[in-house]
Motif scaffolding. Structure first.
Motif, PDB file in Angstrom:
ATOM      1  N   LEU A 180       0.835  -1.203   0.000  1.00  0.00           N
ATOM      2  CA  LEU A 180       0.000   0.000   0.000  1.00  0.00           C
ATOM      3  C   LEU A 180       0.867   1.249   0.000  1.00  0.00           C
ATOM      4  O   LEU A 180       0.570   2.233  -0.677  1.00  0.00           O
ATOM      5  CB  LEU A 180      -0.891   0.008   1.248  1.00  0.00           C
ATOM      6  CG  LEU A 180      -2.042  -0.993   1.265  1.00  0.00           C
ATOM      7  CD1 LEU A 180      -2.664  -1.035   2.644  1.00  0.00           C
ATOM      8  CD2 LEU A 180      -3.074  -0.628   0.227  1.00  0.00           C
ATOM      9  N   MET A 181       1.949   1.210   0.755  1.00  0.00           N
ATOM     10  CA  MET A 181       2.795   2.399   0.857  1.00  0.00           C
ATOM     11  C   MET A 181       3.653   2.578  -0.387  1.00  0.00           C
ATOM     12  O   MET A 181       3.908   3.702  -0.812  1.00  0.00           O
ATOM     13  CB  MET A 181       3.675   2.306   2.101  1.00  0.00           C
ATOM     14  CG  MET A 181       2.883   2.578   3.382  1.00  0.00           C
ATOM     15  SD  MET A 181       3.631   1.879   4.834  1.00  0.00           S
ATOM     16  CE  MET A 181       4.982   2.973   5.096  1.00  0.00           C
ATOM     17  N   TYR A 202      10.690   0.777   5.021  1.00  0.00           N
ATOM     18  CA  TYR A 202       9.278   0.636   5.343  1.00  0.00           C
ATOM     19  C   TYR A 202       9.031   0.146   6.762  1.00  0.00           C
ATOM     20  O   TYR A 202       7.958   0.348   7.318  1.00  0.00           O
ATOM     21  CB  TYR A 202       8.576  -0.264   4.325  1.00  0.00           C
ATOM     22  CG  TYR A 202       8.339   0.456   3.032  1.00  0.00           C
ATOM     23  CD1 TYR A 202       7.682   1.672   3.033  1.00  0.00           C
ATOM     24  CD2 TYR A 202       8.789  -0.048   1.833  1.00  0.00           C
ATOM     25  CE1 TYR A 202       7.478   2.366   1.859  1.00  0.00           C
ATOM     26  CE2 TYR A 202       8.596   0.625   0.655  1.00  0.00           C
ATOM     27  CZ  TYR A 202       7.935   1.840   0.668  1.00  0.00           C
ATOM     28  OH  TYR A 202       7.738   2.534  -0.483  1.00  0.00           O
ATOM     29  N   THR A 339      -2.804   0.715   8.229  1.00  0.00           N
ATOM     30  CA  THR A 339      -1.924   1.265   7.196  1.00  0.00           C
ATOM     31  C   THR A 339      -2.745   1.948   6.108  1.00  0.00           C
ATOM     32  O   THR A 339      -2.379   3.034   5.637  1.00  0.00           O
ATOM     33  CB  THR A 339      -1.063   0.149   6.588  1.00  0.00           C
ATOM     34  OG1 THR A 339      -0.508  -0.625   7.625  1.00  0.00           O
ATOM     35  CG2 THR A 339       0.042   0.719   5.742  1.00  0.00           C
ATOM     36  N   SER A 340      -3.843   1.322   5.728  1.00  0.00           N
ATOM     37  CA  SER A 340      -4.666   1.930   4.671  1.00  0.00           C
ATOM     38  C   SER A 340      -5.163   3.290   5.102  1.00  0.00           C
ATOM     39  O   SER A 340      -5.084   4.264   4.337  1.00  0.00           O
ATOM     40  CB  SER A 340      -5.880   1.045   4.353  1.00  0.00           C
ATOM     41  OG  SER A 340      -5.548  -0.288   4.379  1.00  0.00           O
ATOM     42  N   GLN A 343      -2.311   5.755   5.258  1.00  0.00           N
ATOM     43  CA  GLN A 343      -1.858   6.085   3.909  1.00  0.00           C
ATOM     44  C   GLN A 343      -2.844   7.026   3.223  1.00  0.00           C
ATOM     45  O   GLN A 343      -2.450   7.966   2.532  1.00  0.00           O
ATOM     46  CB  GLN A 343      -1.690   4.783   3.107  1.00  0.00           C
ATOM     47  CG  GLN A 343      -1.155   4.967   1.712  1.00  0.00           C
ATOM     48  CD  GLN A 343       0.326   5.356   1.718  1.00  0.00           C
ATOM     49  OE1 GLN A 343       0.989   5.289   2.751  1.00  0.00           O
ATOM     50  NE2 GLN A 343       0.815   5.792   0.586  1.00  0.00           N
ATOM     51  N   TYR A 344      -4.138   6.816   3.457  1.00  0.00           N
ATOM     52  CA  TYR A 344      -5.172   7.654   2.843  1.00  0.00           C
ATOM     53  C   TYR A 344      -5.009   9.114   3.277  1.00  0.00           C
ATOM     54  O   TYR A 344      -4.987  10.024   2.454  1.00  0.00           O
ATOM     55  CB  TYR A 344      -6.546   7.126   3.235  1.00  0.00           C
ATOM     56  CG  TYR A 344      -7.696   7.949   2.703  1.00  0.00           C
ATOM     57  CD1 TYR A 344      -8.099   7.814   1.375  1.00  0.00           C
ATOM     58  CD2 TYR A 344      -8.355   8.852   3.511  1.00  0.00           C
ATOM     59  CE1 TYR A 344      -9.137   8.569   0.876  1.00  0.00           C
ATOM     60  CE2 TYR A 344      -9.392   9.623   3.024  1.00  0.00           C
ATOM     61  CZ  TYR A 344      -9.782   9.469   1.703  1.00  0.00           C
ATOM     62  OH  TYR A 344     -10.808  10.220   1.224  1.00  0.00           O
ATOM     63  N   TRP A 346      -2.339  10.472   4.603  1.00  0.00           N
ATOM     64  CA  TRP A 346      -0.998  10.930   4.209  1.00  0.00           C
ATOM     65  C   TRP A 346      -1.020  11.433   2.765  1.00  0.00           C
ATOM     66  O   TRP A 346      -0.429  12.455   2.451  1.00  0.00           O
ATOM     67  CB  TRP A 346      -0.038   9.765   4.389  1.00  0.00           C
ATOM     68  CG  TRP A 346       1.380  10.042   4.065  1.00  0.00           C
ATOM     69  CD1 TRP A 346       2.040   9.771   2.901  1.00  0.00           C
ATOM     70  CD2 TRP A 346       2.344  10.650   4.927  1.00  0.00           C
ATOM     71  NE1 TRP A 346       3.335  10.165   2.984  1.00  0.00           N
ATOM     72  CE2 TRP A 346       3.548  10.708   4.219  1.00  0.00           C
ATOM     73  CE3 TRP A 346       2.285  11.148   6.239  1.00  0.00           C
ATOM     74  CZ2 TRP A 346       4.711  11.232   4.772  1.00  0.00           C
ATOM     75  CZ3 TRP A 346       3.440  11.676   6.780  1.00  0.00           C
ATOM     76  CH2 TRP A 346       4.622  11.717   6.051  1.00  0.00           C
ATOM     77  N   MET A 347      -1.708  10.674   1.923  1.00  0.00           N
ATOM     78  CA  MET A 347      -1.759  11.044   0.509  1.00  0.00           C
ATOM     79  C   MET A 347      -2.494  12.360   0.322  1.00  0.00           C
ATOM     80  O   MET A 347      -2.165  13.152  -0.555  1.00  0.00           O
ATOM     81  CB  MET A 347      -2.480   9.955  -0.295  1.00  0.00           C
ATOM     82  CG  MET A 347      -1.821   8.608  -0.223  1.00  0.00           C
ATOM     83  SD  MET A 347      -0.586   8.358  -1.494  1.00  0.00           S
ATOM     84  CE  MET A 347      -1.626   7.909  -2.853  1.00  0.00           C
TER      85      MET A 347
END
Lengths: 348, 422
Positions: A180-181, A202, A339-340, A343-344, A346-347
């Motif tokens: 994902l990352m 990571y 993590t998802s 990550q969401y 973060w993006m």
């Protein structure tokens, strides 16, 4: 002509990788015996060569000279194929393992440009490829246990089937956070994305460090490679030698090589996915060649394998299953979810 | 081959171990019913973890044990029958071969029975030396047990650590009587050699370093979750069952029954020193592990107290007809030479009668029954060996557990086949 030249280079790379891996496998057995020896207050191999350095060769020679026994009542074809089925996936997994960066193009007269790369191929689904191969490798164990016509082997094979299915889920899913990352399944791209110091690896990188995933991956990898405390398929004190009870000589050696090759493979994957592959931990250490960092990290992992073997007792079959399904799987799922989410945001 | 249970079989009943019996559904008719049967697995006599040549036939349902039948006799050497043709002091060497892990305990149990039959009392120093050596044997036997039990469960390092300490003890025994495993150290009327000052010094050094070593084993096991999961609640036997199966030693005390021959009928110097009998609560493998470890500590305690109190004097009685004369006298003294000759060819002649004498061996109550007809060899010698009696409870303790637990159960008995088959 250029295509032929490139083909020769690729074949050469494959040859180098195979020989290197097999050499590492041979000396990994030596290293394991030495490390266990030090941990257990004894010397390890000392007789063949200086401090036993030639021991792997002696062992290989011995196994090569041994009589090849196929038990009566065994399924001859499957019995003979199983060790090969176990070893080959372990070896061809190294095709996608990169041990360095960049490429070297040399223009040759008559032939044209040939390019040297620090990996056999950069598959865009590299991780899937490795995971698929490790599942195929389990067939070797399963079929070998089934074809031997021995109850101990059969039980070993059955255990291995159950264990590999349970832990492969955890193994695969522990890598999902990194996918994902990184946004890629290619091992080369994943490793390249971690350049610039250990805080980009990571295992420690933002938005959500995958250190938990690394630990879970390590546990699942120990189970994948049938090592203590998850060596139930070959639990010597219960099932004599488990699935390879009836194997002797080179066929036995193949299973043995497959186990160690798998150990190196899972360590390589862990190094690339979680620990930055060939990248130095600090940018000022970049002058050290990448391959050295790569090997160093791989051997840290392998040392962990030995250390665990020296320390822990073996789990029981039901405990192994409980641990796999009730502890490992929920944790890796939680890791994916967190993590998802991280990550969401973060993006954005 | 084991057939996979099919939908035509249904769960009908569950016995107390949660083992499901497959009973065909009557409505389906015979043709539709796939036969299900147990997998019969023969474990041993050649198997890496059967502690010698024990053979167990297991009826398995998957990996679960429905029935475990031990088959004995692969190490039968006819010790009891051989003893009928040997003089009393020759039998000592036979007893070495019973429980070869701690051979002197057998010597001790046997010579105690003969002394009881003869009605002789050994000198105080001999009693103390006997106690010291017996407890060192217990330590070395329990170290052996700990290493092999851990190895069976997969913790290989403990094995090397315990054998390191066992090696120190074996070297001490070698200094003491010249042998490493089959000692024949105890003899009727005393022991063959005295503790020398350098052995005592080495022993004290060992006792000083030993508690740290026990902590070292424990760091690998006692707090290890896998070890706890593999031993807690495995091979449970209740106190009543343990008594009715005649279990003795740590296997009995693990279930919480306070019976130790050393306390119940004190012999040697056990009444003069302070020590405790550790007891378990649950009667599972972990309790028995805990008890044996605690016994190692208690043995070390007994040894160090005995060393402090060690009286002076001879280590053997000197009674014609029971003991050999000293070698120095045989060389110069005619009567001693004759005495030596008579002892060697005739041996001891105990009075007519029978005797049973029990000793606390590391594995449990080791008893010798001797029936004497007044001759120079026993009319009948019967050995009550703990390993043999313990295997009687094997099926009871193994039912319902998994194959992996079988090796734990082998280990938890501390079974030695030399003693079991005799």
């Amino acid at each position: 002509m250029e295509a032929i030249g490139q083909l020769v280079v690729i074949l050469g790379t494959i040859g180098v990788v195979m020989v290197t891996v097999l050499l590492h496998v041979a000396y990994l057995t030596y290293l394991e015996r030495k490390v266990l020896g030090w941990m257990q207050d004894r010397m390890g191999p000392m007789e063949v060569g200086y401090h036993g350095l030639l021991q792997p060769l002696a062992d290989g020679l011995k196994l090569f000279m041994k009589e090849d026994i196929i038990p009566s009542g065994a399924n001859k074809i499957i019995f003979s194929l199983a060790p090969i089925l176990s070893l080959i996936p372990a070896l061809i997994g190294f095709a996608v393992v990169p041990w360095g960066d960049g490429q070297l193009t040399i223009p040759l007269p008559w032939i044209g440009d040939v390019t040297f790369r620090p990996f056999v191929t950069d598959l865009n689904i590299g991780i899937l490829y490795v995971l698929a191969l490790s599942s195929v490798g389990a067939y070797g164990v399963l079929l070998g246990g089934w074809a031997s016509n021995s109850k101990y082997s059969l039980l070993g094979g059955l255990r291995s089937a159950a264990q590999v299915i349970s832990y492969e889920l955890a193994l695969g899913m522990s890598l999902v956070g990194v996918l994902l990352m990184a946004g890629s399944l290619s091992l080369v791209k994943i490793a390249q994305a971690q350049a610039g110091g250990f805080w980009h690896w990571y295992a420690f990188a933002l938005p959500f460090p995958q250190i938990v995933a690394l630990v879970l991956y390590g546990i699942a990898a120990v189970a994948e490679t049938n090592r203590l405390p998850f060596d139930l398929p070959e639990a010597e004190s219960e099932l004599v030698a488990g699935f390879f009870t009836e194997y002797s000589g080179m066929r036995f050696a193949f299973f043995f090589l497959a186990e160690y090759a798998n150990m190196i493979l899972v360590s390589c994957i862990a190094t690339i996915v979680f620990l930055g592959g060939w990248h130095a931990p600090f940018p000022f250490l970049d002058f050290v060649p990448g391959i050295i960092w790569f090997l160093l990290k791989v051997y840290v992992f392998l040392f962990g394998f030995f250390w665990i073997r020296a320390t822990l007792p073996r789990l029981r079959y039901d405990q192994l299953m409980t641990f796999g399904w009730k502890v490992m799987i929920p944790l890796v799922l939680a890791n994916i979810v967190i993590t998802s989410i991280a990550q969401y945001f973060w993006m954005n | 081959m084991n057939h996979v249970p099919t939908p035509t079989t249904k769960r009908s009943s569950t016995d107390e171990f949660g083992v499901i019996e497959h009973v065909p559904d009557a409505n389906d008719g015979d043709a539709a019913v796939l036969r299900t049967e147990e997998l019969l697995l023969n474990m041993g006599p050649q198997h890496p973890s059967t502690h010698g040549v024990l053979r167990v036939v297991l009826d398995l349902e998957g990996e679960r044990i429905l029935k475990a039948t031990p088959h004995l006799g692969y190490l039968h050497r006819g010790t009891e029958k051989l003893a009928e043709g040997k003089t009393y002091q020759q039998i000592v060497t036979l007893t070495d071969r019973l429980d070869y892990v701690c051979a002197m305990t057998n010597n001790f149990a046997y010579v105690r029975a003969v002394e009881k039959l003869l009605g002789v009392q050994v000198p105080p120093r001999a009693e103390y030396v006997r106690t010291i050596v017996a407890e060192l044997q217990r330590i070395s036997g329990h170290l052996f047990w700990l290493g092999t039990q851990a190895l069976d469960i997969g913790a290989m390092t403990v094995f090397f650590y315990t054998f390191r300490e066992r090696e120190i003890l074996i070297e001490l025994f070698e200094k003491l009587c010249g042998a490493r495993l089959t000692y024949s150290y105890y003899k009727v009327g005393g022991v063959s050699d005295d503790l020398t000052p350098d052995i005592i010094a080495a022993l004290r050094a060992f006792l000083k370093a030993f508690p740290d070593k026990i902590i070292e084993y424990n760091t690998l096991l006692e707090t290890n979750r896998i070890w706890l999961a593999r031993t807690k609640g495995v091979a449970v036997i209740s106190a009543e069952d343990a008594v009715s199966y005649s279990l003795t030693g740590p296997t009995l005390r693990g279930s919480g029954v306070n019976y130790d021959v050393r306390k119940a009928e004190p012999y040697a110097a056990y009444a003069d020193v302070e020590w405790d009998v550790p007891l378990g609560k649950n009667g599972d493998t972990y309790d028995r592990y805990y008890i044996r470890l605690e016994e190692i500590r208690q043995s070390a305690r007994i040894v160090s107290q005995c060393l402090d109190k060690l009286p002076e004097g001879p280590v053997s009685i000197d009674v014609p007809g029971i003991t050999f004369p000293a070698k120095e006298r045989v060389m110069v003294d005619m009567e001693s030479l004759i005495h030596h000759f008579k002892m060697a060819c005739e041996g001891i002649r105990p009075p007519k009668g029978e005797i049973y004498c029990a000793t606390e061996a590391p594995k449990g109550e080791l008893g010798f029954y001797i029936n004497s007809d007044g001759g120079n060899h026993p009319y009948r010698l019967k050995i009550r060996s703990p390993s043999f009696v313990h295997l009687g409870a094997f099926d009871h303790m193994a039912r319902g557990y998994l194959i992996a637990d079988i090796v734990t159960i082998f280990g938890t008995y501390d079974v030695v086949m030399g003693e079991c088959d005799r």
